[in-house]
Motif scaffolding. Sequence first.
Motif, PDB file in Angstrom:
ATOM      1  N   SER A 120      36.086  41.568  40.662  1.00  0.00           N
ATOM      2  CA  SER A 120      36.953  40.401  40.490  1.00  0.00           C
ATOM      3  C   SER A 120      38.360  40.660  41.043  1.00  0.00           C
ATOM      4  O   SER A 120      39.110  39.713  41.290  1.00  0.00           O
ATOM      5  CB  SER A 120      37.049  40.016  39.009  1.00  0.00           C
ATOM      6  OG  SER A 120      37.577  41.101  38.250  1.00  0.00           O
ATOM      7  N   ARG A 121      38.715  41.927  41.227  1.00  0.00           N
ATOM      8  CA  ARG A 121      40.016  42.302  41.802  1.00  0.00           C
ATOM      9  C   ARG A 121      39.779  43.347  42.900  1.00  0.00           C
ATOM     10  O   ARG A 121      40.046  44.531  42.730  1.00  0.00           O
ATOM     11  CB  ARG A 121      40.953  42.859  40.727  1.00  0.00           C
ATOM     12  CG  ARG A 121      41.322  41.872  39.639  1.00  0.00           C
ATOM     13  CD  ARG A 121      42.291  42.479  38.619  1.00  0.00           C
ATOM     14  NE  ARG A 121      43.576  42.807  39.227  1.00  0.00           N
ATOM     15  CZ  ARG A 121      44.064  44.049  39.310  1.00  0.00           C
ATOM     16  NH1 ARG A 121      43.365  45.093  38.839  1.00  0.00           N
ATOM     17  NH2 ARG A 121      45.247  44.266  39.852  1.00  0.00           N
ATOM     18  N   SER A 126      44.024  39.592  43.417  1.00  0.00           N
ATOM     19  CA  SER A 126      43.480  38.744  42.352  1.00  0.00           C
ATOM     20  C   SER A 126      43.573  37.286  42.817  1.00  0.00           C
ATOM     21  O   SER A 126      44.650  36.672  42.721  1.00  0.00           O
ATOM     22  CB  SER A 126      44.259  38.931  41.053  1.00  0.00           C
ATOM     23  OG  SER A 126      44.174  40.263  40.599  1.00  0.00           O
TER      24      SER A 126
END
Length: 276
Positions: free
Chosen positions: A221-222, A264
């Motif tokens: 996710s990052r 992000s």
Amino acid sequence: MTFTLLARLAAPLQSWGAVSRFSHRDTHSRPTKSAVIGMCAAALGHDRTELLGPLADIRFAVRADRPGTPVRDYHTVGAGTYPVRPRDIITDHRRAAALSASLEAATGPSFGHHPLSNWYGAPKKISSDPASGTLISAELSRTALITERWYLADASFVAALEHPDRSLLDSIAHALEHPKRLLWLGRKSCPPSGTIAGAVQAAALEEALTATALLPDATDSRPWAWIESPQSTTGTTPITDQPVSFHPDQRSHTNRWEYRTRISPEPTATKWDVIQ
């Protein structure tokens, strides 16, 4: 104002050589600027002997949405022995006469006349061993050449190309989806899959990567991103993949500088319209 084109680099296999030499072909953990600029030049139909022109001024970044898994392809070339080739027997009348009885017993009287017999073959540059009569590698003197090639399996990256001339990026985006030359992700055995080019954005590299959602198959996710920046920027490190020339006789690269950071994407980030 500056503009950024995002490109999706995904395929079953990718290979981004950085320090490959002879029998060892490595892959970097991510796409190199030299390889991506070379792919853009190929898509535009440029010849290797042409000057890079404005392509050399592009600022580059890459985001590893799916880093992939390193895999090794192991090869041995040459040496060893080979069976007698049916084609040699067919074309060598003396050998055929000497073996006619055993051949007819094993294959029937029509051997050598069936169309499928022409499909038989063997490696090139082999010769008969005087001691045993078997076929051996003539070029490598019975010593096998061991090579290995490294790839990234199941990887997906987002490459970002920044330039003040939007028309240049628009032409690259169109060319990546309608290339004038074949495209591959680092090596000719690694063609890209699905959609490559995204929309050109009126933003710098960092903003464009943050404003664009992760790829559908992202595993983090990052994800990490490597962003080209001036040498004076805190945390930068050098990498020798700034292309100077792709000319076959004058191929050269020089240093550029980049820093690594986590990305992000915003909740409202633009989704990828990926056609597989």
